[in-house]
Scaffold this motif. Structure first.
Motif, PDB file in Angstrom:
ATOM      1  N   VAL A  21       9.251   7.992   8.572  1.00  0.00           N
ATOM      2  CA  VAL A  21       8.945   7.556   7.202  1.00  0.00           C
ATOM      3  C   VAL A  21       9.636   6.222   6.922  1.00  0.00           C
ATOM      4  O   VAL A  21       9.037   5.283   6.386  1.00  0.00           O
ATOM      5  N   GLY A  22      10.903   6.126   7.311  1.00  0.00           N
ATOM      6  CA  GLY A  22      11.632   4.872   7.128  1.00  0.00           C
ATOM      7  C   GLY A  22      11.066   3.754   7.984  1.00  0.00           C
ATOM      8  O   GLY A  22      10.998   2.593   7.552  1.00  0.00           O
ATOM      9  N   ALA A  23      10.633   4.105   9.202  1.00  0.00           N
ATOM     10  CA  ALA A  23      10.051   3.099  10.089  1.00  0.00           C
ATOM     11  C   ALA A  23       8.772   2.521   9.493  1.00  0.00           C
ATOM     12  O   ALA A  23       8.536   1.301   9.541  1.00  0.00           O
ATOM     13  N   ALA A  24       7.939   3.380   8.913  1.00  0.00           N
ATOM     14  CA  ALA A  24       6.697   2.910   8.297  1.00  0.00           C
ATOM     15  C   ALA A  24       6.991   2.005   7.103  1.00  0.00           C
ATOM     16  O   ALA A  24       6.301   1.003   6.877  1.00  0.00           O
ATOM     17  N   GLN A  25       8.018   2.349   6.344  1.00  0.00           N
ATOM     18  CA  GLN A  25       8.391   1.538   5.184  1.00  0.00           C
ATOM     19  C   GLN A  25       8.804   0.130   5.623  1.00  0.00           C
ATOM     20  O   GLN A  25       8.404  -0.872   5.014  1.00  0.00           O
ATOM     21  N   LEU A  26       9.593   0.040   6.696  1.00  0.00           N
ATOM     22  CA  LEU A  26       9.989  -1.258   7.217  1.00  0.00           C
ATOM     23  C   LEU A  26       8.792  -2.002   7.819  1.00  0.00           C
ATOM     24  O   LEU A  26       8.643  -3.220   7.647  1.00  0.00           O
ATOM     25  N   ALA A  27       7.935  -1.264   8.526  1.00  0.00           N
ATOM     26  CA  ALA A  27       6.798  -1.895   9.199  1.00  0.00           C
ATOM     27  C   ALA A  27       5.824  -2.523   8.213  1.00  0.00           C
ATOM     28  O   ALA A  27       5.127  -3.490   8.553  1.00  0.00           O
ATOM     29  N   ALA A  28       5.768  -2.005   6.989  1.00  0.00           N
ATOM     30  CA  ALA A  28       4.837  -2.550   6.002  1.00  0.00           C
ATOM     31  C   ALA A  28       5.112  -4.016   5.707  1.00  0.00           C
ATOM     32  O   ALA A  28       4.194  -4.772   5.369  1.00  0.00           O
ATOM     33  N   VAL A  53       3.850   2.108  18.144  1.00  0.00           N
ATOM     34  CA  VAL A  53       3.616   0.775  17.585  1.00  0.00           C
ATOM     35  C   VAL A  53       4.223   0.670  16.192  1.00  0.00           C
ATOM     36  O   VAL A  53       4.839  -0.347  15.841  1.00  0.00           O
ATOM     37  N   VAL A  54       4.075   1.710  15.383  1.00  0.00           N
ATOM     38  CA  VAL A  54       4.662   1.697  14.038  1.00  0.00           C
ATOM     39  C   VAL A  54       6.174   1.548  14.126  1.00  0.00           C
ATOM     40  O   VAL A  54       6.783   0.748  13.401  1.00  0.00           O
ATOM     41  N   SER A 100       8.626  -1.807  13.011  1.00  0.00           N
ATOM     42  CA  SER A 100       9.692  -1.746  12.007  1.00  0.00           C
ATOM     43  C   SER A 100      10.646  -2.927  12.152  1.00  0.00           C
ATOM     44  O   SER A 100      11.395  -3.239  11.224  1.00  0.00           O
ATOM     45  N   GLY A 101      10.628  -3.551  13.323  1.00  0.00           N
ATOM     46  CA  GLY A 101      11.510  -4.692  13.545  1.00  0.00           C
ATOM     47  C   GLY A 101      12.945  -4.314  13.828  1.00  0.00           C
ATOM     48  O   GLY A 101      13.820  -5.175  13.901  1.00  0.00           O
ATOM     49  N   ASN A 102      13.202  -3.020  13.985  1.00  0.00           N
ATOM     50  CA  ASN A 102      14.555  -2.532  14.288  1.00  0.00           C
ATOM     51  C   ASN A 102      14.527  -1.924  15.683  1.00  0.00           C
ATOM     52  O   ASN A 102      13.896  -0.890  15.904  1.00  0.00           O
ATOM     53  N   ALA A 103      15.218  -2.557  16.626  1.00  0.00           N
ATOM     54  CA  ALA A 103      15.161  -2.134  18.018  1.00  0.00           C
ATOM     55  C   ALA A 103      15.728  -0.735  18.244  1.00  0.00           C
ATOM     56  O   ALA A 103      15.406  -0.089  19.244  1.00  0.00           O
ATOM     57  N   PRO A 149       5.444  -1.278   1.043  1.00  0.00           N
ATOM     58  CA  PRO A 149       6.416  -0.372   1.655  1.00  0.00           C
ATOM     59  C   PRO A 149       6.380   1.042   1.076  1.00  0.00           C
ATOM     60  O   PRO A 149       6.476   2.022   1.823  1.00  0.00           O
ATOM     61  N   GLU A 150       6.240   1.152  -0.242  1.00  0.00           N
ATOM     62  CA  GLU A 150       6.232   2.472  -0.870  1.00  0.00           C
ATOM     63  C   GLU A 150       4.995   3.254  -0.475  1.00  0.00           C
ATOM     64  O   GLU A 150       5.057   4.455  -0.197  1.00  0.00           O
ATOM     65  N   GLN A 151       3.860   2.587  -0.429  1.00  0.00           N
ATOM     66  CA  GLN A 151       2.629   3.266  -0.023  1.00  0.00           C
ATOM     67  C   GLN A 151       2.710   3.693   1.443  1.00  0.00           C
ATOM     68  O   GLN A 151       2.261   4.792   1.804  1.00  0.00           O
ATOM     69  N   ALA A 152       3.291   2.832   2.288  1.00  0.00           N
ATOM     70  CA  ALA A 152       3.444   3.176   3.697  1.00  0.00           C
ATOM     71  C   ALA A 152       4.384   4.366   3.859  1.00  0.00           C
ATOM     72  O   ALA A 152       4.142   5.255   4.686  1.00  0.00           O
ATOM     73  N   ARG A 153       5.462   4.385   3.083  1.00  0.00           N
ATOM     74  CA  ARG A 153       6.398   5.506   3.144  1.00  0.00           C
ATOM     75  C   ARG A 153       5.712   6.805   2.765  1.00  0.00           C
ATOM     76  O   ARG A 153       5.850   7.820   3.450  1.00  0.00           O
ATOM     77  N   ARG A 154       4.927   6.775   1.675  1.00  0.00           N
ATOM     78  CA  ARG A 154       4.226   7.980   1.232  1.00  0.00           C
ATOM     79  C   ARG A 154       3.181   8.427   2.250  1.00  0.00           C
ATOM     80  O   ARG A 154       3.015   9.630   2.499  1.00  0.00           O
ATOM     81  N   ALA A 155       2.464   7.468   2.841  1.00  0.00           N
ATOM     82  CA  ALA A 155       1.420   7.811   3.808  1.00  0.00           C
ATOM     83  C   ALA A 155       2.008   8.505   5.033  1.00  0.00           C
ATOM     84  O   ALA A 155       1.469   9.511   5.508  1.00  0.00           O
ATOM     85  N   MET A 156       3.126   7.979   5.540  1.00  0.00           N
ATOM     86  CA  MET A 156       3.735   8.605   6.715  1.00  0.00           C
ATOM     87  C   MET A 156       4.374   9.936   6.347  1.00  0.00           C
ATOM     88  O   MET A 156       4.325  10.899   7.132  1.00  0.00           O
TER      89      MET A 156
END
Length: 248
Positions: free
Chosen positions: A120-127, A167-168, A172-175, A221-228
């Motif tokens: 969920v956090g990864a999707a939020q960052l990836a947005a 990929v998601v 996220s840009g966090n290794a 980011p919020e929509q991505a967090r909710r979707a995941m």
């Protein structure tokens, strides 16, 4: 006797082999959490081993906190959340959907909880960090999932599904995020094979992946967090409804 010799000819000692067999029996539900293993003499006879070898096998499981010993009462199986070794938990989670064993089912659900916390956090960052190449790769993988579902190709569906989530996490840009799931690679593949064999689960997964991709495209980011989060919740519900409960 020939079976014993065959075991000894392999690299695994007989005590470790018996520990593996007992763990499998625990995972498959033959010895549910809270129950006692058969007496030492009975187990030794069942596995054509000495009592000393049997004690060594139990010691292996005790070191992983899979079982506990009550002096004068016997050896009891612990609940999976008390286990302290990764390998037994991976085996239990991978076998849970297939066998319906209580230990495996419980760990499969815990794995989804862990995924939910991270993905969920990864999707939020990836947005906000995803690239056009990331979006194109996600769209391609989603098409592969649709095609595999239409053809009833579970293996290809699983491959594309896992790659989508990878990929998601990378986007996220966090290794550190992708590395968190590296130990669970085999577990995720086996677990997805079991669940993705159910057509309704494939349908639900595709719909939620579409929502995740739409949110990432929108850069919200919020929509991505909710979707995941919705996807992980649906995954847990599908596991319980279509896999664990029917096989109990």
């Amino acid at each position: 006797m020939s079976e014993v010799l065959a075991r000894r000819s392999r690299a695994m000692p007989l005590s470790d082999d018996i520990a593996e067999r007992l763990l499998t029996a625990i995972i498959d539900g033959h010895y549910p959490p809270g129950t006692a293993l058969p007496p030492e003499g009975v187990l030794a006879e069942q596995h054509a081993a000495s009592r000393l070898t049997l004690r060594e096998a139990v010691k292996v499981l005790r070191s992983q906190n899979v079982v506990r010993i009550h002096r004068g009462r016997g050896t009891y199986v612990n609940t999976p959340d008390q286990w302290t070794a990764l390998e037994p938990m991976i085996r239990a989670a991978a076998a849970g959907p297939r066998t319906g064993g209580a230990a495996g089912g419980a760990i499969s659900e815990k794995l989804i909880e862990a995924r939910q916390m991270i993905e969920v956090g990864a999707a939020q960052l990836a947005a906000v960090r995803r690239t056009d190449d990331d979006l194109a790769e996600l769209a391609e993988l989603l098409d592969e999932m649709r095609a595999a579902a239409g053809a009833g190709d579970t293996e290809q569906f699983v491959t594309a599904d896992i790659a989508f989530h990878e990929v998601v996490m990378r986007a996220s840009g966090n290794a550190f995020v992708p590395l968190l799931f590296e130990p669970f690679g085999r577990l995720l593949i086996e677990g997805r094979r079991q669940t993705s064999a159910v057509p309704q689960i494939r349908t639900n997964a595709i719909a939620h992946h579409e929502s995740v991709l739409a949110a990432l495209r929108g850069g919200d980011p919020e929509q991505a967090r909710r979707a995941m989060d919705d996807h992980m919740t649906q995954t847990a519900d599908d596991l319980q409804t279509h896999v664990i409960e029917p096989r109990r």
